[in-house]
Design a protein around this motif. Structure first.
Motif, PDB file in Angstrom:
ATOM      1  N   PRO A 253     -14.981  40.101  38.203  1.00  0.00           N
ATOM      2  CA  PRO A 253     -14.517  38.939  38.972  1.00  0.00           C
ATOM      3  C   PRO A 253     -15.590  37.852  38.996  1.00  0.00           C
ATOM      4  O   PRO A 253     -16.785  38.146  39.166  1.00  0.00           O
ATOM      5  N   HIS A 254     -15.173  36.606  38.817  1.00  0.00           N
ATOM      6  CA  HIS A 254     -16.148  35.522  38.791  1.00  0.00           C
ATOM      7  C   HIS A 254     -15.491  34.225  39.242  1.00  0.00           C
ATOM      8  O   HIS A 254     -14.279  34.075  39.161  1.00  0.00           O
ATOM      9  N   ARG A 255     -16.320  33.321  39.720  1.00  0.00           N
ATOM     10  CA  ARG A 255     -15.833  32.000  40.117  1.00  0.00           C
ATOM     11  C   ARG A 255     -16.916  30.963  39.830  1.00  0.00           C
ATOM     12  O   ARG A 255     -18.115  31.253  39.908  1.00  0.00           O
ATOM     13  N   TYR A 256     -16.467  29.765  39.464  1.00  0.00           N
ATOM     14  CA  TYR A 256     -17.414  28.691  39.168  1.00  0.00           C
ATOM     15  C   TYR A 256     -17.901  28.062  40.468  1.00  0.00           C
ATOM     16  O   TYR A 256     -17.115  27.647  41.314  1.00  0.00           O
TER      17      TYR A 256
ATOM     18  N   ARG B 272     -19.109  23.146  38.004  1.00  0.00           N
ATOM     19  CA  ARG B 272     -18.556  23.043  36.654  1.00  0.00           C
ATOM     20  C   ARG B 272     -18.785  21.638  36.111  1.00  0.00           C
ATOM     21  O   ARG B 272     -18.452  20.647  36.755  1.00  0.00           O
TER      22      ARG B 272
ATOM     23  N   TYR C 298     -21.258  35.341  47.066  1.00  0.00           N
ATOM     24  CA  TYR C 298     -20.797  34.027  46.604  1.00  0.00           C
ATOM     25  C   TYR C 298     -21.419  32.904  47.431  1.00  0.00           C
ATOM     26  O   TYR C 298     -21.729  31.830  46.896  1.00  0.00           O
TER      27      TYR C 298
ATOM     28  N   VAL D 111     -21.668  29.864  37.000  1.00  0.00           N
ATOM     29  CA  VAL D 111     -20.569  30.764  37.323  1.00  0.00           C
ATOM     30  C   VAL D 111     -21.137  32.005  38.001  1.00  0.00           C
ATOM     31  O   VAL D 111     -22.091  32.623  37.519  1.00  0.00           O
TER      32      VAL D 111
END
Length: 327
Positions: A168-171, A174, A200, A226
């Motif tokens: 699982p990952h999130r920016y 960006r 996070y 990220v």
């Protein structure tokens, strides 16, 4: 030369807007991970006795590194990987680095026992047969050891991980120009599944701290950050002086080379496995601990503690080592 000028030169080299036609000629849009074991010791007369051994080859999806300036790097580091076209002998890609193994060679223990260290490097997947040259240097730029081997991109024993689902990952940040951005992955270390929200939030603090400093602040559009939430079985990280050993995603520990504040991991393949099929070319590892410490090695990784009051300045400091090669 000021540190900000050095880092700005690196950003310019790695994030140029024009597309290089040479990249498509020599490389496919995927990544070849080169896994090596660096090992050896220092002889009684003070000379390093080293070996570079091929440990494995891994294919992953996409290529997040540079597509320009393929055969030059702004910093020399203490090591170099060169990719040469087998038929013509032309150099088609170069990357440079430093390693924990080379630091260890300066430690007293290196005169008493031979040790091995994992090392992994990312290069674009070649379209044709290539020769890979690996060279290690001492602090005076004298070559210590070199090794060459061929890679056939159609080799059935290259482990294909291109279809593996990423963690699982999130920016966090960006770029408005993702096709030419420098991709930085921030990896969780010592965070359980239940603690991922804290990770996070820590990643957001790390990115805010880095982008608050020049030359990053004025070049924010050149970066993607990220955050990758790889869960650990245990909460926290290993602190050997306290007798605390944890099972964590990156397998890190304090007391590297018996220095209490030096936090590193020798489980380099495990780190890269945690990031499989997430776009990255630089790595920041955030450790879930209030202990003070960290480490940063040029083109290798940054590792720092997220729970200490000095987290913000320390993550910037260590990123200066790993991204900018600053002493």
């Amino acid at each position: 030369m000021k540190k900000s000028i050095i880092i700005a030169a690196i950003i310019n080299c790695m994030a140029i807007s024009s597309f290089a036609q040479e990249f498509g000629k020599h490389f496919a849009d995927s990544t070849l991970r080169l896994d090596y074991i660096f090992g050896g010791k220092v002889s009684s007369d003070g000379k390093p006795e080293c070996q570079v051994l091929l440990d494995g080859l891994v294919r992953t999806t996409g290529w997040s590194g540079r597509r320009n300036n393929l055969v030059s790097m702004p910093l020399a580091g203490n090591g170099r990987v060169t990719v040469r076209d087998k038929e013509s002998g032309d150099t088609i890609y170069v990357t440079t680095f430093s390693t924990l193994f080379q630091e260890w060679l300066a430690m007293p223990e290196s005169r008493e026992v031979a040790r091995s260290f994992e090392n992994s490097f990312l290069v674009p997947m070649p379209r044709r047969l290539v020769t890979i040259d690996v060279e290690l240097y001492d602090s005076n730029r004298k070559k210590v050891v070199e090794m060459s081997h061929n890679v056939n991109p159609s080799d059935i024993l290259i482990v294909d991980r291109s279809n593996v689902n990423p963690n699982p990952h999130r920016y966090i940040h960006r770029s408005t120009h993702p096709e030419r951005a420098i991709d930085v992955a921030i990896l969780s270390e010592g965070y359980s599944v239940a603690e991922m929200d804290s990770f996070y939030k820590a990643a957001e603090i790390a990115v805010d701290a880095i982008l608050s400093h020049e030359p990053f602040r004025s070049r924010a559009d050149e970066f993607n950050f990220v955050a990758v939430g790889a869960p650990s079985s245990d909460s926290g990280v290993s602190v050997p002086r306290l007798g605390a050993w944890k099972s964590t995603a990156a397998g890190s520990n304090f007391s590297t080379f018996y220095s209490d504040r030096y936090l590193t991991t020798r489980n380099v393949k495990r780190v890269h496995d945690c990031l499989i099929n997430v776009p990255y070319e630089h790595i920041i590892i955030l450790a879930n601990t209030t202990e003070y410490g960290g480490g940063g090695i040029y083109n290798f990784y940054t590792l720092t503690t997220a729970g200490h009051a000095s987290f913000r300045p320390v993550v910037v400091h260590e990123f200066g080592h790993s991204f900018g090669g600053l002493a």
